[in-house]
Each structure stands twice: as structure tokens, then as C-alpha cells.
Design an enzyme around this catalytic site. Structure first.
Site, PDB file in Angstrom:
ATOM      1  N   ASP A  13       0.830  -1.205   0.000  1.00  0.00           N
ATOM      2  CA  ASP A  13       0.000   0.000   0.000  1.00  0.00           C
ATOM      3  C   ASP A  13       0.867   1.258   0.000  1.00  0.00           C
ATOM      4  O   ASP A  13       1.957   1.266   0.578  1.00  0.00           O
ATOM      5  CB  ASP A  13      -0.911  -0.032   1.236  1.00  0.00           C
ATOM      6  N   ASN A  62     -10.593  -3.243  -6.101  1.00  0.00           N
ATOM      7  CA  ASN A  62      -9.751  -2.353  -6.917  1.00  0.00           C
ATOM      8  C   ASN A  62     -10.325  -2.067  -8.305  1.00  0.00           C
ATOM      9  O   ASN A  62      -9.893  -1.124  -8.971  1.00  0.00           O
ATOM     10  CB  ASN A  62      -8.323  -2.896  -7.051  1.00  0.00           C
TER      11      ASN A  62
HETATM   12  C1  FPP Z   1      -1.678   0.048  -3.419  1.00  0.00           C
HETATM   13  O1  FPP Z   1      -1.263   1.380  -3.525  1.00  0.00           O
HETATM   14  C2  FPP Z   1      -1.278  -0.713  -4.579  1.00  0.00           C
HETATM   15  C3  FPP Z   1      -2.123  -1.359  -5.464  1.00  0.00           C
HETATM   16  C4  FPP Z   1      -3.583  -1.385  -5.305  1.00  0.00           C
HETATM   17  C5  FPP Z   1      -1.609  -2.056  -6.633  1.00  0.00           C
HETATM   18  C6  FPP Z   1      -0.373  -2.844  -6.388  1.00  0.00           C
HETATM   19  C7  FPP Z   1       0.003  -3.498  -7.627  1.00  0.00           C
HETATM   20  C8  FPP Z   1       1.181  -3.356  -8.254  1.00  0.00           C
HETATM   21  C9  FPP Z   1       2.290  -2.537  -7.772  1.00  0.00           C
HETATM   22  C10 FPP Z   1       1.331  -4.088  -9.544  1.00  0.00           C
HETATM   23  C11 FPP Z   1       2.346  -5.152  -9.507  1.00  0.00           C
HETATM   24  C12 FPP Z   1       2.211  -6.085  -8.380  1.00  0.00           C
HETATM   25  C13 FPP Z   1       3.092  -7.078  -8.142  1.00  0.00           C
HETATM   26  C14 FPP Z   1       2.888  -7.963  -6.981  1.00  0.00           C
HETATM   27  C15 FPP Z   1       4.244  -7.303  -9.000  1.00  0.00           C
HETATM   28  P1  FPP Z   1      -2.381   2.510  -3.669  1.00  0.00           P
HETATM   29  O2  FPP Z   1      -2.566   2.811  -5.103  1.00  0.00           O
HETATM   30  O3  FPP Z   1      -3.628   2.072  -2.964  1.00  0.00           O
HETATM   31  O4  FPP Z   1      -1.679   3.684  -2.916  1.00  0.00           O
HETATM   32  P2  FPP Z   1      -2.415   4.876  -2.158  1.00  0.00           P
HETATM   33  O5  FPP Z   1      -3.241   4.247  -1.060  1.00  0.00           O
HETATM   34  O6  FPP Z   1      -1.271   5.687  -1.634  1.00  0.00           O
HETATM   35  O7  FPP Z   1      -3.244   5.602  -3.182  1.00  0.00           O
END
Ligand code: FPP
Length: 231
Positions: A13, A62
Site C-alpha cells: 500500500d 480495486n
Molecule cells: C496500493 O497502492 C497498490 C495497489 C492497489 C496495486 C499494487 C500493484 C502493483 C504494484 C502491480 C504489480 C504487483 C506485483 C505484486 C508485481 P495505492 O494505489 O492504494 O496507494 P495509495 O493508497 O497511496 O493511493
């Protein structure tokens, strides 16, 4: 006595906030976050010899994000998986997924299925991607599957029921790590983490490096796990 560390599950996150802090588009946060995930996996396997590592890469919730962000996350995943395919084979890492991956793009689905099949004989190290995963969906799915076998219902116990979860072949997480300062599980492995140790750090996922992972493991090692027993 220290419980051996078999499974670490991570909630990645803070990609968006990491990017915002730097006046960059959110996609740059995901780009950096995806790179970090594979670095941490390598470190967890090679340095700590942890057999199972799970990343919460995309939740059932998501899908509510803007279409472009969703497609960016899938594009990054697809690209990294293709790049890492050889490494999975060389390092004998088995790929698993949790969640309904058939709903993902056909390109990503094909890549996932290819690597899952190619690595299915490996046992030592396991990279698990929770993709289109949500614990509530998982439970409902398991209940529907169980009720298709009415003979098991009267004496249904946890051992039998857990065979119908996505994690049937995966041990419960010993440790769940969440980055970015949020202190919740967000529909992640809720039943499997019933006795997991939880570790929360304010570090945003793209900044969560090997040293940060080591700190989490050292912290886990100091915990006393009783699983409901007395001292
Ligand atoms: C959370 O940060 C992240 C996600 C919902 C996506 C994570 C996925 C990747 C990085 C793609 C690749 C994954 C792997 C395992 C290789 P957020 O966007 O919720 O951050 P925020 O809360 O600060 O907005």
C-alpha cells in the site's frame, strides 16, 4: 519458542501517495511498486529462505479505480511476469494465484497460466499473487463449492472447509505486513490470518526495501505465538 517462518503475506500500500509526494503520476508509484515487489521476493527467498510469499496485487474492490489505473497495474504485472519467467524456472519458484483470474485480461491470464503450469512441479519457493482476490468472495465461493458435496456438510470442520479456499495448498501466513500506515486487513486473507502476527509500517510500498523487510522479520522473531494456548 520461535515458530518457523513459512509464509509472509504483504499488502503493498502507498504507491499513490509515494507518487503524490514526488509530484509524479500515480502510475509511477505502481511502476516503482511492481519493481520493489520482485526485489523483495528475491530477498525473501534467497536471504531468508521463506517458502511462501504472497502479494496483494489487486483486490476485488480495486476494479472501482479509474480504468486507466487498472489497466496500468495489469500491464505492469504482465510485463514483469514475462520478464521474470526465466527466473522462475532458474530459481525453481512456483507461481500460485488467489482469486478469479479468468476475469483478468486474456493476455495477463495466459501469462499467469503459462508460468503456473511451467512451475507447478517446484516446491521449495512459492510466489503467490492475490489477484482479483477478496476474502469475502473467497468464503462465498467455498461455501457454494462445499454445498455441491452435500455428504460433507453434517461433519464439516475447518480442515475440510479450508480445502475449498483459494489457499488450499498454501499454509496460513505467519506474518502479514502492511505498508503505508493503514492499520487494517482490507479483505485480505481474513480467515487464514486468524493467528497471524500483524506488522504495520508507515513506509510507502515503493520505499519498502530489503532493510525494511529485514526489520519486519526481526520484529516477528521477537513475538511469542500461542495460538490460543496458555503460556
Ligand atoms: C496500493 O497502492 C497498490 C495497489 C492497489 C496495486 C499494487 C500493484 C502493483 C504494484 C502491480 C504489480 C504487483 C506485483 C505484486 C508485481 P495505492 O494505489 O492504494 O496507494 P495509495 O493508497 O497511496 O493511493
Amino acid at each position: 519458542m520461535e515458530t518457523p517462518l513459512k509464509h509472509v503475506a504483504l499488502i503493498l500500500d502507498g504507491n499513490g501517495r509515494w507518487a503524490k509526494q514526488r509530484h509524479l503520476p500515480r502510475s509511477d508509484g505502481h511502476k516503482e511498486g511492481a519493481k520493489r515487489a520482485f526485489e523483495i521476493a528475491q530477498h525473501a527467498f534467497q536471504h531468508w529462505h521463506i517458502p511462501f510469499l504472497t502479494f496483494y496485487a489487486f483486490s476485488t474492490e480495486n476494479w472501482q479505480r479509474p480504468k486507466l489505473e487498472v489497466s496500468t497495474i495489469f500491464r505492469l504485472l504482465s510485463m514483469h511476469l514475462k520478464k521474470q519467467r526465466e527466473n522462475f524456472v532458474k530459481e525453481k519458484i512456483r507461481l500460485h494465484t488467489l482469486g478469479d483470474i479468468a476475469q483478468l485480461s486474456s493476455n495477463l491470464y495466459a501469462t499467469l497460466m503459462d508460468i503456473k503450469q511451467t512451475t507447478s512441479q517446484f516446491t521449495k519457493y512459492n510466489l503467490v499473487l492475490a489477484l482479483n482476490y477478496g476474502a469475502r468472495e473467497e468464503v462465498l465461493r467455498a461455501i457454494k463449492l462445499c454445498t455441491q458435496v452435500p455428504s460433507i456438510i453434517p461433519s464439516l470442520d475447518w480442515n475440510t472447509f479450508s480445502r475449498y479456499l483459494y489457499t488450499a495448498d498454501i499454509p496460513d501466513p505467519d506474518l502479514v505486513i502492511r505498508t503505508s500506515g493503514e492499520i487494517r486487513l482490507s479483505n485480505y486473507l481474513c480467515l487464514q490470518s486468524a493467528y497471524s502476527e500483524l506488522y504495520f509500517t508507515p513506509t510507502y510500498w515503493p520505499d519498502f526495501n530489503k532493510e525494511a523487510f529485514d526489520l519486519a522479520i526481526e520484529n516477528y522473531k521477537k513475538r511469542e505465538r500461542r495460538f490460543g494456548n496458555a503460556e
